[in-house]
Write a protein that holds these residues in place. Structure first.
Motif, PDB file in Angstrom:
ATOM      1  N   LEU A 177       2.201   7.346   5.446  1.00 18.58           N
ATOM      2  CA  LEU A 177       1.834   5.770   6.992  1.00 18.58           C
ATOM      3  C   LEU A 177       0.643   5.393   6.666  1.00 18.58           C
ATOM      4  N   THR A 178       1.057   4.012   6.985  1.00 15.40           N
ATOM      5  CA  THR A 178      -0.531   3.157   7.122  1.00 15.40           C
ATOM      6  C   THR A 178      -0.163   2.561   8.529  1.00 15.40           C
ATOM      7  N   GLY A 179      -1.053   1.929   8.943  1.00 19.93           N
ATOM      8  CA  GLY A 179      -1.361   0.628  10.256  1.00 19.93           C
ATOM      9  C   GLY A 179      -1.779   0.761  11.011  1.00 19.93           C
ATOM     10  N   ASP A 180      -1.910   0.948  12.140  1.00 21.90           N
ATOM     11  CA  ASP A 180      -2.463   2.217  13.294  1.00 21.90           C
ATOM     12  C   ASP A 180      -1.961   2.560  13.759  1.00 21.90           C
ATOM     13  N   ILE A 181      -1.533   3.776  13.485  1.00 24.13           N
ATOM     14  CA  ILE A 181      -0.296   4.217  13.726  1.00 24.13           C
ATOM     15  C   ILE A 181      -1.296   5.235  15.177  1.00 24.13           C
ATOM     16  N   PRO A 182      -0.205   5.215  16.746  1.00 27.24           N
ATOM     17  CA  PRO A 182      -0.583   5.641  17.634  1.00 27.24           C
ATOM     18  C   PRO A 182      -1.459   7.013  17.618  1.00 27.24           C
ATOM     19  N   PRO A 183      -2.606   7.087  17.797  1.00 28.39           N
ATOM     20  CA  PRO A 183      -2.607   8.616  17.648  1.00 28.39           C
ATOM     21  C   PRO A 183      -1.893   9.867  18.789  1.00 28.39           C
ATOM     22  N   ASP A 184      -1.399   9.747  19.459  1.00 27.77           N
ATOM     23  CA  ASP A 184      -0.117  10.553  19.910  1.00 27.77           C
ATOM     24  C   ASP A 184       1.392  10.915  19.382  1.00 27.77           C
ATOM     25  N   LYS A 185       1.345   9.363  18.697  1.00 31.05           N
ATOM     26  CA  LYS A 185       2.528   9.399  17.808  1.00 31.05           C
ATOM     27  C   LYS A 185       2.112  10.580  16.670  1.00 31.05           C
ATOM     28  N   LEU A 186       0.683  10.655  15.523  1.00 33.55           N
ATOM     29  CA  LEU A 186       0.667  10.599  14.617  1.00 33.55           C
ATOM     30  C   LEU A 186      -0.023  11.968  14.951  1.00 33.55           C
ATOM     31  N   ASP A 187      -0.001  13.432  16.129  1.00 33.20           N
ATOM     32  CA  ASP A 187      -0.637  14.221  15.845  1.00 33.20           C
ATOM     33  C   ASP A 187       0.774  14.409  16.883  1.00 33.20           C
ATOM     34  N   LEU A 188       1.450  14.079  16.992  1.00 35.18           N
ATOM     35  CA  LEU A 188       2.933  14.566  17.127  1.00 35.18           C
ATOM     36  C   LEU A 188       3.927  15.149  15.647  1.00 35.18           C
ATOM     37  N   ILE A 189       3.519  13.988  14.937  1.00 35.60           N
ATOM     38  CA  ILE A 189       4.506  14.072  13.612  1.00 35.60           C
ATOM     39  C   ILE A 189       3.220  15.414  12.953  1.00 35.60           C
ATOM     40  N   ARG A 190       2.193  15.325  12.834  1.00 39.68           N
ATOM     41  CA  ARG A 190       1.342  16.227  12.092  1.00 39.68           C
ATOM     42  C   ARG A 190       1.382  18.196  13.163  1.00 39.68           C
ATOM     43  N   ALA A 191       1.906  17.753  14.050  1.00 37.63           N
ATOM     44  CA  ALA A 191       2.326  19.717  14.517  1.00 37.63           C
ATOM     45  C   ALA A 191       3.395  19.837  14.366  1.00 37.63           C
ATOM     46  N   SER A 192       4.182  18.820  13.502  1.00 37.64           N
ATOM     47  CA  SER A 192       5.298  19.285  13.503  1.00 37.64           C
ATOM     48  C   SER A 192       5.508  19.999  11.785  1.00 37.64           C
ATOM     49  N   LYS A 193       4.331  20.152  11.191  1.00 36.54           N
ATOM     50  CA  LYS A 193       3.994  20.678  10.067  1.00 36.54           C
ATOM     51  C   LYS A 193       4.700  20.129   8.596  1.00 36.54           C
ATOM     52  N   VAL A 194       4.816  18.609   9.087  1.00 34.47           N
ATOM     53  CA  VAL A 194       5.923  17.517   8.102  1.00 34.47           C
ATOM     54  C   VAL A 194       4.259  17.369   6.884  1.00 34.47           C
ATOM     55  N   ASN A 195       4.510  16.880   5.992  1.00 33.38           N
ATOM     56  CA  ASN A 195       3.409  16.786   4.905  1.00 33.38           C
ATOM     57  C   ASN A 195       3.346  15.275   4.636  1.00 33.38           C
ATOM     58  N   VAL A 196       2.420  14.877   5.260  1.00 29.99           N
ATOM     59  CA  VAL A 196       1.719  13.820   5.912  1.00 29.99           C
ATOM     60  C   VAL A 196       0.513  12.972   4.877  1.00 29.99           C
ATOM     61  N   GLU A 197       0.854  11.602   4.544  1.00 34.49           N
ATOM     62  CA  GLU A 197       0.069  11.411   3.506  1.00 34.49           C
ATOM     63  C   GLU A 197      -0.450   9.961   4.473  1.00 34.49           C
ATOM     64  N   ILE A 198      -1.995   9.508   4.840  1.00 37.45           N
ATOM     65  CA  ILE A 198      -2.179   8.063   5.184  1.00 37.45           C
ATOM     66  C   ILE A 198      -3.064   7.719   4.815  1.00 37.45           C
ATOM     67  N   VAL A 199      -2.330   6.468   3.909  1.00 39.52           N
ATOM     68  CA  VAL A 199      -3.086   4.999   3.437  1.00 39.52           C
ATOM     69  C   VAL A 199      -3.252   3.840   3.919  1.00 39.52           C
ATOM     70  N   ARG A 233       1.139  -0.970  -0.226  1.00 41.35           N
ATOM     71  CA  ARG A 233       0.308  -0.075   0.167  1.00 41.35           C
ATOM     72  C   ARG A 233       1.188   1.085   0.374  1.00 41.35           C
ATOM     73  N   LEU A 234       1.901   1.562   0.652  1.00 40.56           N
ATOM     74  CA  LEU A 234       2.632   1.923   1.184  1.00 40.56           C
ATOM     75  C   LEU A 234       3.693   2.548  -0.526  1.00 40.56           C
ATOM     76  N   ALA A 235       4.224   1.474  -1.575  1.00 40.72           N
ATOM     77  CA  ALA A 235       5.151   1.606  -1.835  1.00 40.72           C
ATOM     78  C   ALA A 235       3.890   2.301  -3.229  1.00 40.72           C
ATOM     79  N   ARG A 236       2.818   1.526  -3.461  1.00 40.65           N
ATOM     80  CA  ARG A 236       1.830   1.866  -4.066  1.00 40.65           C
ATOM     81  C   ARG A 236       1.259   3.542  -4.141  1.00 40.65           C
ATOM     82  N   ALA A 237       1.345   4.114  -3.198  1.00 42.20           N
ATOM     83  CA  ALA A 237       1.124   5.683  -2.932  1.00 42.20           C
ATOM     84  C   ALA A 237       2.362   5.368  -3.542  1.00 42.20           C
ATOM     85  N   ALA A 238       3.304   5.790  -3.011  1.00 41.78           N
ATOM     86  CA  ALA A 238       4.712   6.726  -3.385  1.00 41.78           C
ATOM     87  C   ALA A 238       4.662   6.883  -5.004  1.00 41.78           C
ATOM     88  N   VAL A 239       4.217   5.358  -5.691  1.00 41.73           N
ATOM     89  CA  VAL A 239       4.296   5.507  -6.841  1.00 41.73           C
ATOM     90  C   VAL A 239       3.689   6.656  -7.705  1.00 41.73           C
TER      91      VAL A 239
END
Length: 265
Positions: free
Chosen positions: A243-265, A94-100
């Motif tokens: 990213l994919t899978g069941d990412i812990p919400p606190d980890k995801l919140d930290l990444i999003r707060a960093s303003k990085v461009n995140v895509e969940i697939v 799923r990650l590879a397909r999204a990257a391509v």
């Protein structure tokens, strides 16, 4: 509590896989561990831990001796390519397909040695022609006869645990190129930082990041579970994090707060 009687076979299998991964992580120091202590730390019976160790022994990852267990010295423990390659396959695809989908015909693409990025090789022809530069032996093998793929090996010293090429000559070759996109994965993500167990892998990944106009990181939920010794980079060093899978919400919140461009697939 022992999971042997779990009424859901799929859940039991998933739980066993997670437990075996923890066993490998525990043995990463290279020292032997008492099997009884391992069972206690994981909260399972001796019967369950011996069943897990039997599976890992057949994989060639561990060795049991007089009530203790150690990792096989011929392997880099959790970095064994064959072991990692069979885990979370659908997530990796799923990650590879999204990257391509982020690539364009004519791009020059640098790809690292991870089992996640290996699955890019299944989808790259969708956007060919491409130039692909990699240190990953499985990708080189998969794409060597692919039409419209200009395939470049970094060369270097072959490492069987990673099934890839590393070392000074590999790094020198990587730095001789300038590519449109580098696509990488990582052993683990702690906070906003990427880590991996081996410094030779660190140097190859960092070199790839340095020569790319755009950097993409691929990671499934298991990457947030463990720690590793060697620092690679920050998540914010990437232009896109998929990213994919069941990412812990606190980890995801930290990444999003960093303003990085995140895509969940």
């Amino acid at each position: 509590m022992d999971d042997h009687n779990n009424s859901d076979p799929e859940a039991a299998s998933s739980k066993a896989e997670r437990r075996r991964t923890k066993i490998i992580q525990t043995l990463m120091s290279g020292s032997s561990t008492q099997i009884r202590d391992l069972a206690e730390s994981l909260g399972v019976s001796l019967m369950t831990i011996h069943r897990d160790l039997s599976v890992l022994e057949k994989e060639g990852l561990v060795r049991r001796l007089r009530g203790s267990v150690s990792a096989e010295k011929s392997l880099l423990f959790e970095s064994s390519y064959n072991y990692r390659g069979r885990k979370n396959v659908e997530d990796k695809k799923r990650l590879a397909r999204a990257a391509v989908t982020r690539l364009e015909p004519g791009n020059a693409v640098m790809i690292d040695d991870s089992t996640t990025t290996y699955y890019l090789s299944e989808f790259l022809l969708d956007v060919a022609p491409l130039t692909v530069v990699t240190n990953a032996a499985p990708i080189l093998e998969k794409l060597r006869h692919a039409p419209e793929i200009d395939l470049i090996s970094t060369g270097g010293r072959y490492h069987p645990g990673y099934h890839g090429y590393f070392g000074a000559n590999c790094e020198k070759a990587i730095r001789s190129y300038h590519v449109d996109v580098a696509i990488l994965s990582t052993t683990t993500i702690q906070g906003l930082s990427l880590y991996t167990p081996d410094e030779i892998v660190v140097r190859a990944k960092q070199a790839m990041m340095q020569v790319a106009r755009k950097r993409i990181l691929l990671a499934d939920a298991t990457k947030f579970t463990f720690s590793a010794l060697n620092y690679v980079a920050e998540i914010t060093d990437f232009d896109l994090v998929i990213l994919t899978g069941d990412i812990p919400p606190d980890k995801l919140d930290l990444i999003r707060a960093s303003k990085v461009n995140v895509e969940i697939v």
